[in-house]
Write a protein that holds these residues in place. Structure first.
Motif, PDB file in Angstrom:
ATOM      1  N   LEU A  15       0.825  -1.210   0.000  1.00  0.00           N
ATOM      2  CA  LEU A  15       0.000   0.000   0.000  1.00  0.00           C
ATOM      3  C   LEU A  15       0.861   1.264   0.000  1.00  0.00           C
ATOM      4  CD1 LEU A  15      -2.807  -1.021   2.534  1.00  0.00           C
ATOM      5  CD2 LEU A  15      -3.100  -0.599   0.087  1.00  0.00           C
ATOM      6  N   ASN A  68       2.764   1.699  -3.364  1.00  0.00           N
ATOM      7  CA  ASN A  68       1.891   2.047  -4.493  1.00  0.00           C
ATOM      8  C   ASN A  68       1.240   3.415  -4.354  1.00  0.00           C
ATOM      9  OD1 ASN A  68       2.400  -0.419  -5.760  1.00  0.00           O
ATOM     10  ND2 ASN A  68       0.695  -1.434  -4.716  1.00  0.00           N
ATOM     11  N   ASN A  69       1.510   4.112  -3.259  1.00  0.00           N
ATOM     12  CA  ASN A  69       0.927   5.441  -3.047  1.00  0.00           C
ATOM     13  C   ASN A  69       2.063   6.464  -3.004  1.00  0.00           C
ATOM     14  OD1 ASN A  69      -0.341   7.802  -2.007  1.00  0.00           O
ATOM     15  ND2 ASN A  69      -1.956   6.530  -1.117  1.00  0.00           N
ATOM     16  N   LYS A  70       2.067   7.391  -3.975  1.00  0.00           N
ATOM     17  CA  LYS A  70       3.170   8.365  -4.097  1.00  0.00           C
ATOM     18  C   LYS A  70       3.220   9.366  -2.951  1.00  0.00           C
ATOM     19  CE  LYS A  70       0.492  11.578  -6.954  1.00  0.00           C
ATOM     20  NZ  LYS A  70       0.450  12.335  -8.219  1.00  0.00           N
ATOM     21  N   HIS A  71       2.152   9.431  -2.143  1.00  0.00           N
ATOM     22  CA  HIS A  71       2.108  10.403  -1.051  1.00  0.00           C
ATOM     23  C   HIS A  71       2.749   9.905   0.243  1.00  0.00           C
ATOM     24  CE1 HIS A  71      -1.680  12.048  -3.247  1.00  0.00           C
ATOM     25  NE2 HIS A  71      -0.567  12.576  -3.735  1.00  0.00           N
ATOM     26  N   CYS A 113       3.644  10.928   5.606  1.00  0.00           N
ATOM     27  CA  CYS A 113       2.808  11.467   4.523  1.00  0.00           C
ATOM     28  C   CYS A 113       3.522  12.687   3.948  1.00  0.00           C
ATOM     29  CB  CYS A 113       1.437  11.859   5.058  1.00  0.00           C
ATOM     30  SG  CYS A 113       0.391  12.617   3.792  1.00  0.00           S
ATOM     31  N   ASN A 173      -4.720   2.776   7.449  1.00  0.00           N
ATOM     32  CA  ASN A 173      -6.065   2.886   6.868  1.00  0.00           C
ATOM     33  C   ASN A 173      -6.866   4.001   7.537  1.00  0.00           C
ATOM     34  OD1 ASN A 173      -5.855   0.858   4.918  1.00  0.00           O
ATOM     35  ND2 ASN A 173      -6.333  -0.761   6.401  1.00  0.00           N
ATOM     36  N   LEU A 181      -5.702   7.235   6.009  1.00  0.00           N
ATOM     37  CA  LEU A 181      -6.189   7.392   4.628  1.00  0.00           C
ATOM     38  C   LEU A 181      -7.622   7.895   4.582  1.00  0.00           C
ATOM     39  CD1 LEU A 181      -4.849   4.229   2.734  1.00  0.00           C
ATOM     40  CD2 LEU A 181      -4.049   6.578   2.529  1.00  0.00           C
ATOM     41  N   TYR A 237      -5.849  14.000   5.491  1.00  0.00           N
ATOM     42  CA  TYR A 237      -5.308  13.504   4.224  1.00  0.00           C
ATOM     43  C   TYR A 237      -6.204  13.881   3.043  1.00  0.00           C
ATOM     44  CZ  TYR A 237      -3.678  10.293   0.620  1.00  0.00           C
ATOM     45  OH  TYR A 237      -3.220   9.756  -0.566  1.00  0.00           O
ATOM     46  N   GLN A 287      -5.232  16.095  -0.246  1.00  0.00           N
ATOM     47  CA  GLN A 287      -5.406  15.620  -1.632  1.00  0.00           C
ATOM     48  C   GLN A 287      -6.081  16.671  -2.502  1.00  0.00           C
ATOM     49  OE1 GLN A 287      -7.378  11.736  -0.826  1.00  0.00           O
ATOM     50  NE2 GLN A 287      -5.905  10.906  -2.286  1.00  0.00           N
TER      51      GLN A 287
END
Length: 227
Positions: free
Chosen positions: A30, A33-36, A47, A62, A65, A70, A74
């Motif tokens: 996870l 796969n998350n650029k943040h 983060c 989780n 997220l 967050y 975004q």
């Protein structure tokens, strides 16, 4: 009995360890796969948007997220400079943008800005602005062409004047009769070079006049369309 209890505990510990290993693998995927997000040397998760550090557990990750912090971060994860020069940073409010086309203040949020640039009002003023820019560019090009033609005409006129000044010096003198010096040719015809220059001047003048007439017709046609 004690042996049975110990074996049950060992089995439970093995299952717990397997479960934790699976969770750790899932957590690693996870984060990767998350650029943040990124793993810190301490083992915690950071983060990049908010600089917040999270404990390296699947549940904590989780929870973050799905949190407001967050999600708000975004909303601002966009390069607003891509909309310049039409939309720029507000002069006094860092949380707002300003649209130079519609003269509106815009909330500095991704969803709000995208909605604005895809709206009818923004697209209308953008098309008007681009039309004016194209018209101004065309007028500048026509003006530059006229200046170039005028400069060429002046250069050609200067060449003719220089040619006329040189010609008398080149004339051959005639035979002396009665103590007077006469010229074999009283009127010397124009040279081929001079004739070509004059023809070029006439052509340039004709092109300049045609260009002005075409410009007048275009302006008249545009006025009639507007009416």
């Amino acid at each position: 009995m004690n042996k049975n209890k110990e074996s049950v505990k060992q089995t439970q510990n093995i299952k717990a360890n397997d479960s934790n290993m699976n969770k750790n693998k899932e957590l690693q995927k996870l984060v990767q796969n998350n650029k943040h997000f990124e793993f810190l040397p301490s083992g915690k998760i950071k983060c990049i948007l908010t600089n917040h550090e999270i404990l390296p557990t699947l549940q904590e990750f989780n929870n973050y997220l799905n949190g407001k912090s967050y999600k708000n971060a975004q909303e601002n994860d966009i390069d607003f400079t891509q909309f310049e020069p039409y939309i720029v940073q507000h002069k006094s409010d860092r949380n707002k943008l300003y649209c130079n086309l519609t003269r509106q203040n815009i909330s500095k949020k991704k969803s709000v800005v995208l909605k604005h640039v895809n709206g009818k009002r923004y697209k209308y003023y953008l098309s008007k602005y681009l039309e004016e820019q194209a018209k101004e560019e065309q007028e500048n090009q026509e003006s530059n062409q006229e200046d170039e033609v005028q400069n060429e005409l002046e250069e050609l006129n200067n060449l003719i004047n220089e040619e006329e000044e040189i010609q008398p010096k080149k004339q051959k003198s005639g035979i002396l009769k009665g103590g007077k010096k006469i010229n074999k040719k009283k009127v010397k015809p124009q040279s081929e070079e001079q004739i070509e220059i004059e023809k070029t001047i006439q052509n340039k003048q004709t092109q300049q006049q045609d260009g002005k007439q075409m410009k007048k017709l275009k302006n008249k046609h545009q006025k009639e369309q507007k009416e």
